[in-house]
Design a protein around this motif. Structure first.
Motif, PDB file in Angstrom:
ATOM      1  N   MET A 111       0.830  -1.198   0.000  1.00 48.50           N
ATOM      2  CA  MET A 111       0.000   0.000   0.000  1.00 48.50           C
ATOM      3  C   MET A 111       0.871   1.256   0.000  1.00 48.50           C
ATOM      4  O   MET A 111       0.660   2.173  -0.792  1.00 48.50           O
ATOM      5  N   MET A 112       1.893   1.283   0.842  1.00 52.52           N
ATOM      6  CA  MET A 112       2.758   2.457   0.919  1.00 52.52           C
ATOM      7  C   MET A 112       3.601   2.625  -0.350  1.00 52.52           C
ATOM      8  O   MET A 112       3.750   3.731  -0.849  1.00 52.52           O
ATOM      9  N   LEU A 113       4.106   1.524  -0.885  1.00 48.55           N
ATOM     10  CA  LEU A 113       4.872   1.601  -2.131  1.00 48.55           C
ATOM     11  C   LEU A 113       3.993   2.038  -3.299  1.00 48.55           C
ATOM     12  O   LEU A 113       4.480   2.618  -4.265  1.00 48.55           O
ATOM     13  N   GLY A 114       2.700   1.753  -3.193  1.00 46.26           N
ATOM     14  CA  GLY A 114       1.751   2.157  -4.225  1.00 46.26           C
ATOM     15  C   GLY A 114       1.234   3.574  -4.054  1.00 46.26           C
ATOM     16  O   GLY A 114       0.328   3.989  -4.763  1.00 46.26           O
ATOM     17  N   GLY A 115       1.766   4.307  -3.094  1.00 43.12           N
ATOM     18  CA  GLY A 115       1.370   5.703  -2.916  1.00 43.12           C
ATOM     19  C   GLY A 115       0.505   5.961  -1.700  1.00 43.12           C
ATOM     20  O   GLY A 115       0.021   7.068  -1.505  1.00 43.12           O
ATOM     21  N   GLY A 116       0.273   4.944  -0.887  1.00 43.58           N
ATOM     22  CA  GLY A 116      -0.545   5.133   0.314  1.00 43.58           C
ATOM     23  C   GLY A 116      -2.021   4.951   0.040  1.00 43.58           C
ATOM     24  O   GLY A 116      -2.422   4.548  -1.058  1.00 43.58           O
ATOM     25  N   ARG A 117      -2.824   5.244   1.024  1.00 39.98           N
ATOM     26  CA  ARG A 117      -4.276   5.130   0.851  1.00 39.98           C
ATOM     27  C   ARG A 117      -4.773   6.236  -0.060  1.00 39.98           C
ATOM     28  O   ARG A 117      -4.325   7.369   0.030  1.00 39.98           O
ATOM     29  N   PRO A 118      -5.738   5.911  -0.911  1.00 45.30           N
ATOM     30  CA  PRO A 118      -6.285   6.956  -1.777  1.00 45.30           C
ATOM     31  C   PRO A 118      -7.118   7.941  -0.941  1.00 45.30           C
ATOM     32  O   PRO A 118      -7.736   7.544   0.052  1.00 45.30           O
ATOM     33  N   PRO A 119      -7.141   9.200  -1.311  1.00 48.83           N
ATOM     34  CA  PRO A 119      -7.942  10.153  -0.541  1.00 48.83           C
ATOM     35  C   PRO A 119      -9.443   9.873  -0.645  1.00 48.83           C
ATOM     36  O   PRO A 119     -10.181  10.102   0.309  1.00 48.83           O
ATOM     37  N   GLU A 120      -9.888   9.332  -1.787  1.00 44.23           N
ATOM     38  CA  GLU A 120     -11.303   9.034  -1.964  1.00 44.23           C
ATOM     39  C   GLU A 120     -11.743   8.004  -0.931  1.00 44.23           C
ATOM     40  O   GLU A 120     -11.176   6.926  -0.822  1.00 44.23           O
ATOM     41  N   GLY A 121     -12.750   8.367  -0.183  1.00 48.43           N
ATOM     42  CA  GLY A 121     -13.282   7.465   0.838  1.00 48.43           C
ATOM     43  C   GLY A 121     -12.549   7.544   2.167  1.00 48.43           C
ATOM     44  O   GLY A 121     -12.950   6.912   3.129  1.00 48.43           O
TER      45      GLY A 121
END
Length: 132
Positions: A111-121
């Protein structure tokens, strides 16, 4: 003076402000004590007895004994200080972050390597309530 309540609606956010700092002073001093080998040995030998030497609340002691990382932060723990307890247990920062987010270490790393949690939701607790 800022309005700290502006952060209350952000999911997963526990603001470490002056009030929380005062609340967690002894919890954080316990964590910092673990920087010394003799204190780590004393804590490992009898966790309850060692914790009794710090004037914490029963809730704070219980959070430490249960290794409830999020609860420690809610009760005034500073993430950088509580990481000392994690290190005493042989856990990395990444491992406790995964535990705190309810994921495995591999899921958390991806998740962190992928940019973290998306802001949506994830912008407000209200969004979480709508998505269950």
């Amino acid at each position: 003076m800022s309005d700290d309540t502006a952060f209350d609606d952000i999911p997963g956010t526990i603001l470490f402000n002056a009030e929380r700092s005062r609340q967690g002073y002894h919890l954080n001093m316990f964590c910092m004590s673990l920087m010394k080998d003799e204190n780590r040995r004393a804590f490992r030998a009898d966790e309850r007895a060692y914790l009794a030497t710090f004037p914490m609340t029963a809730e704070q002691r219980d959070a430490i004994l249960q290794r409830d990382w999020n609860r420690m932060l809610e009760l005034g723990g500073n993430i950088y200080y509580t990481a000392k307890l994690a290190a005493c247990d042989g856990l990395s920062f990444q491992q406790i972050a995964a535990l705190m987010t309810g994921s495995t270490q591999d899921e958390y790393a991806r998740m962190m390597l992928g940019g973290g949690r998306p802001p949506e939701g994830n912008r407000s607790k209200a969004e979480w309530e709508h998505h269950g």
